[in-house]
Scaffold this active site. Structure first.
Site, PDB file in Angstrom:
ATOM      1  N   ASN A 209       0.859  -1.192   0.000  1.00  0.00           N
ATOM      2  CA  ASN A 209       0.000   0.000   0.000  1.00  0.00           C
ATOM      3  C   ASN A 209       0.893   1.240   0.000  1.00  0.00           C
ATOM      4  O   ASN A 209       2.122   1.117   0.027  1.00  0.00           O
ATOM      5  CB  ASN A 209      -0.947  -0.027   1.206  1.00  0.00           C
ATOM      6  CG  ASN A 209      -0.172  -0.078   2.509  1.00  0.00           C
ATOM      7  OD1 ASN A 209       0.456   0.891   2.914  1.00  0.00           O
ATOM      8  ND2 ASN A 209      -0.168  -1.241   3.159  1.00  0.00           N
ATOM      9  N   ASP A 278      -4.120  -6.682   5.385  1.00  0.00           N
ATOM     10  CA  ASP A 278      -5.095  -7.537   6.060  1.00  0.00           C
ATOM     11  C   ASP A 278      -5.002  -8.975   5.562  1.00  0.00           C
ATOM     12  O   ASP A 278      -5.352  -9.911   6.267  1.00  0.00           O
ATOM     13  CB  ASP A 278      -6.512  -7.008   5.818  1.00  0.00           C
ATOM     14  CG  ASP A 278      -6.724  -5.660   6.495  1.00  0.00           C
ATOM     15  OD1 ASP A 278      -6.085  -5.435   7.531  1.00  0.00           O
ATOM     16  OD2 ASP A 278      -7.507  -4.837   5.980  1.00  0.00           O
ATOM     17  N   ASP A 305      -4.100  -9.769  13.501  1.00  0.00           N
ATOM     18  CA  ASP A 305      -4.137  -8.343  13.826  1.00  0.00           C
ATOM     19  C   ASP A 305      -3.142  -8.071  14.967  1.00  0.00           C
ATOM     20  O   ASP A 305      -3.361  -8.496  16.108  1.00  0.00           O
ATOM     21  CB  ASP A 305      -5.569  -7.944  14.232  1.00  0.00           C
ATOM     22  CG  ASP A 305      -5.735  -6.436  14.293  1.00  0.00           C
ATOM     23  OD1 ASP A 305      -4.899  -5.766  14.949  1.00  0.00           O
ATOM     24  OD2 ASP A 305      -6.694  -5.926  13.691  1.00  0.00           O
ATOM     25  N   ILE A 306      -2.072  -7.372  14.654  1.00  0.00           N
ATOM     26  CA  ILE A 306      -0.998  -7.135  15.632  1.00  0.00           C
ATOM     27  C   ILE A 306      -1.531  -6.326  16.817  1.00  0.00           C
ATOM     28  O   ILE A 306      -1.371  -6.706  17.976  1.00  0.00           O
ATOM     29  CB  ILE A 306       0.188  -6.376  14.974  1.00  0.00           C
ATOM     30  CG1 ILE A 306       0.682  -7.114  13.724  1.00  0.00           C
ATOM     31  CG2 ILE A 306       1.319  -6.174  15.976  1.00  0.00           C
ATOM     32  CD1 ILE A 306       1.662  -6.312  12.867  1.00  0.00           C
ATOM     33  N   PHE A 322      -3.906   3.633  14.721  1.00  0.00           N
ATOM     34  CA  PHE A 322      -4.166   4.648  13.707  1.00  0.00           C
ATOM     35  C   PHE A 322      -5.203   4.078  12.750  1.00  0.00           C
ATOM     36  O   PHE A 322      -5.130   2.903  12.396  1.00  0.00           O
ATOM     37  CB  PHE A 322      -2.884   4.990  12.924  1.00  0.00           C
ATOM     38  CG  PHE A 322      -2.154   6.179  13.486  1.00  0.00           C
ATOM     39  CD1 PHE A 322      -1.468   6.084  14.678  1.00  0.00           C
ATOM     40  CD2 PHE A 322      -2.176   7.405  12.816  1.00  0.00           C
ATOM     41  CE1 PHE A 322      -0.813   7.179  15.201  1.00  0.00           C
ATOM     42  CE2 PHE A 322      -1.516   8.505  13.326  1.00  0.00           C
ATOM     43  CZ  PHE A 322      -0.824   8.402  14.522  1.00  0.00           C
ATOM     44  N   LYS A 340     -10.878  -3.546  18.562  1.00  0.00           N
ATOM     45  CA  LYS A 340      -9.519  -3.962  18.923  1.00  0.00           C
ATOM     46  C   LYS A 340      -9.258  -3.819  20.429  1.00  0.00           C
ATOM     47  O   LYS A 340      -8.173  -4.121  20.904  1.00  0.00           O
ATOM     48  CB  LYS A 340      -8.488  -3.152  18.120  1.00  0.00           C
ATOM     49  CG  LYS A 340      -8.496  -3.457  16.618  1.00  0.00           C
ATOM     50  CD  LYS A 340      -7.581  -2.530  15.829  1.00  0.00           C
ATOM     51  CE  LYS A 340      -7.893  -2.549  14.347  1.00  0.00           C
ATOM     52  NZ  LYS A 340      -7.010  -3.395  13.548  1.00  0.00           N
TER      53      LYS A 340
HETATM   54  N1  CTP Z   1      -3.262  -3.221  12.446  1.00  0.00           N
HETATM   55  C1  CTP Z   1      -2.450  -4.209  12.945  1.00  0.00           C
HETATM   56  N2  CTP Z   1      -2.417  -5.427  12.359  1.00  0.00           N
HETATM   57  C2  CTP Z   1      -3.174  -5.703  11.289  1.00  0.00           C
HETATM   58  C3  CTP Z   1      -4.027  -4.697  10.759  1.00  0.00           C
HETATM   59  C4  CTP Z   1      -4.030  -3.457  11.353  1.00  0.00           C
HETATM   60  O1  CTP Z   1      -1.735  -3.938  13.934  1.00  0.00           O
HETATM   61  N3  CTP Z   1      -3.121  -6.909  10.765  1.00  0.00           N
HETATM   62  C5  CTP Z   1      -3.285  -1.899  13.107  1.00  0.00           C
HETATM   63  C6  CTP Z   1      -2.703  -0.748  12.305  1.00  0.00           C
HETATM   64  O2  CTP Z   1      -1.323  -0.589  12.555  1.00  0.00           O
HETATM   65  C7  CTP Z   1      -3.523   0.421  12.792  1.00  0.00           C
HETATM   66  C8  CTP Z   1      -4.879  -0.195  13.139  1.00  0.00           C
HETATM   67  O3  CTP Z   1      -4.636  -1.571  13.323  1.00  0.00           O
HETATM   68  O4  CTP Z   1      -3.011   0.970  13.992  1.00  0.00           O
HETATM   69  C9  CTP Z   1      -5.931   0.019  12.113  1.00  0.00           C
HETATM   70  O5  CTP Z   1      -5.472  -0.478  10.878  1.00  0.00           O
HETATM   71  P1  CTP Z   1      -6.431  -0.509   9.619  1.00  0.00           P
HETATM   72  O6  CTP Z   1      -5.724  -1.183   8.485  1.00  0.00           O
HETATM   73  O7  CTP Z   1      -6.996   0.852   9.395  1.00  0.00           O
HETATM   74  O8  CTP Z   1      -7.614  -1.384  10.180  1.00  0.00           O
HETATM   75  P2  CTP Z   1      -8.078  -2.807   9.913  1.00  0.00           P
HETATM   76  O9  CTP Z   1      -8.372  -3.415  11.232  1.00  0.00           O
HETATM   77  O10 CTP Z   1      -7.123  -3.563   9.038  1.00  0.00           O
HETATM   78  O11 CTP Z   1      -9.451  -2.548   9.162  1.00  0.00           O
HETATM   79  P3  CTP Z   1      -9.809  -2.236   7.617  1.00  0.00           P
HETATM   80  O12 CTP Z   1      -8.608  -2.617   6.796  1.00  0.00           O
HETATM   81  O13 CTP Z   1     -10.992  -3.098   7.374  1.00  0.00           O
HETATM   82  O14 CTP Z   1     -10.140  -0.780   7.547  1.00  0.00           O
END
Ligand code: CTP
Length: 393
Positions: A209, A278, A305-306, A322, A340
C-alpha cells in the site's frame, strides 16, 4: 506542546567543516528557527560572512568593536535574545579557550558573558581530537554544563579516518531540538510500527500500500527527543528511519507480527502506525510467476491483527492505533477502537495523510473526540505524544 521556534546564536570558528554550517543555517531557518551568526576571524578564511548573512537573513558579526550595535556592546547584546549559543564548527583552539574562560574576540566574549545554554559541535583532525589536552578541555566543558554534540567518526578533510568530524547538519538540528524538548517520557519504553507491509506473491512481486512511514517516524523521532527508549519495527517506507534506540525491518505482516511480539513484553506504550496488509497470498511462489493465461486468480488469507493481539495480552502496554479511512472516518475509527479493545485511536483521512508531510487527525478515546489542527507530522507527533503522556502517568 509543539515544536518551538528558537532564536539561536550560531558561532562559527576556523575549520573546514564551516562549509556544512551553511547547510545547517538553511535547515534551521526551514524549521522555523532564526539564526544570528557570529564568526571568528579564522572562520572567515573558510566561508564568507556574505554567504552566512544571505542564508540567515541577519547581519553577521566578527569584530568586538563593531559599531552596528548602538550601545557599543555586541559582546553582551547579541546573546541576550538567544535561546542558546551553538558553536559549529568548534575548533580545538576555541574549545581550549572556552575551557579556560578566555575572552579575546567577540565570540569567546559572548560565550563568557552568556545567560543562555551553550552547545558545542567539535570538528577537527582525529589526532587533535584524541590529544590529551583536547580531551581534558572537553571534559571541563561538560563539567561546566556545556552540551557537546558529536563529533562523528569517518573520513576527514585531511584524508585520515577517525573521530573528529563535525556532525551532519540534520544531526545537529536533532541535537538542538532534543535539548529543548521536555523529557516527558524519561524511563519509558515505546514500541512503534511504521510503513507498509509487502505480501510477496513471488520473489520479486508483492501486494502493498502507499503508506510512507513518515507519521510513524515522526512519532519515533519526537518520542526519542522526549526521553523515551524507542523501538521502531518498520516495513517498507519512503523516508529514512530516525536514529532510535532500536530499529528493526519487518517486511511482511507475519514478520511484523513476530517482531512486535518478541519485543512488546517490556514496553510501556505501543503505537501501531504501520499500514499492515489484512491479507496475504495463500501461496508465495518460490520462483517468478510466468505469464500464461488471460486471467490469474490469487487466493488471499487473513493476517493476524498485531494491535488487537497486543491489546489482549495479559499485561498490555498502553495501546494506540491509527485508522486511515476514505469515508465515515470518525465512525469507522471508533468502531476499530472498540473492536480492537484499545484505549485510543487516531483517525485520519487516508487520501490526504498517506505520503504527505502534513496530517489532520482526531484523537478518539474514552473521553470522546479531540480534533487537532492540520499541521506537520512532526508537530502532530508532539501534540499526540503529549496527550498520550497524560494517560500513562
Ligand atoms: N493493524 C495491525 N495489524 C493488522 C491490521 C491493522 O496492527 N493486521 C493496526 C494498524 O497498525 C492500525 C490499526 O490496526 O493501527 C488500524 O489499521 P487498519 O488497516 O486501518 O484497520 P483494519 O483493522 O485492518 O481494518 P480495515 O482494513 O478493514 O479498515
Amino acid at each position: 506542546m509543539t515544536h518551538r521556534p528558537l532564536h539561536l546564536l550560531l558561532g562559527v570558528t576556523g575549520g573546514i567543516a564551516a562549509y556544512k554550517t551553511a547547510e545547517l543555517i538553511r535547515l534551521l531557518v526551514k524549521h522555523g528557527h532564526s539564526v544570528q551568526v557570529v564568526m571568528t576571524e579564522a572562520a572567515t578564511h573558510f566561508i564568507t560572512p556574505t554567504t552566512l548573512q544571505a542564508l540567515s537573513g541577519n547581519p553577521v558579526f566578527v569584530d568586538s568593536w563593531d559599531q552596528r550595535i548602538s550601545n557599543g556592546m555586541p559582546h553582551i547584546e547579541l546573546s541576550r535574545k538567544a535561546d542558546a549559543i551553538l558553536i559549529a564548527p568548534a575548533s580545538a583552539d576555541f574549545i581550549a579557550k572556552l575551557a579556560h574562560g578566555f575572552a579575546n574576540d567577540l565570540l569567546s566574549t559572548l560565550c563568557l558573558a552568556r545567560e543562555c545554554p551553550l552547545m558545542v559541535a567539535p570538528a577537527m583532525n582525529r589526532q587533535m581530537w584524541e590529544n590529551a589536552a583536547t580531551q581534558r578541555n572537553v571534559t571541563q566543558l561538560q563539567q561546566d554544563g556545556i552540551t557537546i554534540l558529536g563529533p562523528d567518526s569517518g573520513e576527514q578533510a585531511c584524508g585520515e579516518i577517525g573521530q573528529g568530524r563535525m556532525l551532519e547538519p540534520e544531526d545537529l538540528l536533532e541535537g538542538i531540538e532534543a535539548f529543548f524538548t521536555p523529557k516527558l517520557f524519561a524511563g519509558k519504553k515505546i514500541l512503534i510500527t511504521a510503513g507498509a507491509t509487502m505480501e510477496m506473491l513471488d520473489p520479486v512481486r508483492g501486494i502493498t500500500n502507499i503508506s510512507s512511514g513518515k507519521m510513524g517516524y515522526a512519532l519515533a523521532r519526537v518520542a526519542l527527543r522526549m526521553g523515551a527508549e524507542v523501538t521502531v519495527v518498520h516495513g517498507h517506507t519512503y523516508a529514512a528511519c530516525p536514529s532510535v534506540t532500536q530499529d528493526i525491518f519487518a517486511g511482511s505482516a507475519q514478520a511484523m507480527y513476530q517482531t512486535v511480539m518478541q519485543h512488546v513484553a517490556s514496553q510501556d506504550i505501543f503505537i501501531g502506525v504501520a499500514a499492515v496488509a489484512d491479507y496475504r497470498p495463500e501461496v508465495s511462489s518460490t520462483q517468478k510467476i510466468k505469464k500464461s493465461e488471460e486471467t490469474l486468480t490469487i487466493n488471499l488469507i487473513k493476517n493476524k491483527d498485531i494491535l488487537a493481539d497486543v491489546a489482549s495480552l495479559p499485561n498490555p502496554p498502553y495501546c494506540v492505533g491509527f485508522a486511515a479511512e476514505t469515508e465515515h472516518v470518525l465512525d469507522y475509527a471508533q468502531q476499530k477502537r472498540v473492536a480492537k479493545r484499545i484505549p485510543m485511536i487516531v483517525a485520519n483521512h487516508a487520501s490526504t495523510a498517506m505520503g504527505s508531510d502534513q496530517n489532520t487527525v482526531t484523537i478518539i478515546d474514552e473521553q470522546g473526540n479531540h480534533s487537532l489542527e492540520t499541521d506537520t507530522k512532526e508537530n502532530i507527533a508532539y501534540k499526540l505524544l503529549s496527550y498520550i503522556n497524560t494517560k500513562v502517568t
